[in-house]
Write an enzyme that holds these catalytic residues in place. Structure first.
Site, short mmCIF file in Angstrom:
data_model
loop_
_atom_site.label_atom_id
_atom_site.label_comp_id
_atom_site.label_asym_id
_atom_site.label_seq_id
_atom_site.Cartn_x
_atom_site.Cartn_y
_atom_site.Cartn_z
N CYS A 13 35.77 42.56 36.06
CA CYS A 13 35.83 43.81 36.88
C CYS A 13 36.91 44.32 37.59
O CYS A 13 37.68 43.68 38.32
CB CYS A 13 34.58 43.50 37.91
SG CYS A 13 34.71 44.85 39.23
N CYS A 63 37.17 44.98 41.19
CA CYS A 63 37.07 43.51 41.95
C CYS A 63 38.29 42.96 42.16
O CYS A 63 38.69 42.27 42.91
CB CYS A 63 36.03 42.42 41.35
SG CYS A 63 34.40 43.21 40.89
#
Length: 100
Positions: A30, A33
């Site tokens: 991600c 993230c």
């Protein structure tokens, strides 16, 4: 204090700690993230009055489901064993600290 890797085995003891718990639900693949991770790490290093942990949603699907995580990154603040706040997406450090 460093960031703890949270799994279903250690979650209950962390959840019931006297200190607030900041949990970062993330995945290695991600992009957002990866952008948020250094901020969470910095908070963990600067604050010893809270516990900071990360949950890899790919490895800990049960924990992610327990919190209804559908989008990552998601930050959850737990105080006295209860969810006290939740935020999805990349946030500036000040906004994360205000959740605590």
């Amino acid at each position: 204090m460093s960031v703890l890797k949270i799994n279903k085995e250690n979650f209950q003891s962390l959840k019931n700690s006297d200190k607030p718990l900041l949990v970062d639900f993330y995945a290695d693949w991600c992009g957002p993230c990866r952008m948020l991770s250094p901020v969470v790490d910095e908070i963990a290093e600067e604050r010893d009055d809270i516990i900071v942990g990360k949950v890899n949603v790919d490895e800990q699907e049960e924990l992610a489901a327990e919190f209804g995580i559908f989008s990552i990154p998601t930050l959850v603040v737990i105080k006295n064993g209860e969810v006290a706040g939740q935020s999805t997406g990349v946030k500036p450090k000040e906004q994360i600290l205000s959740m605590l």
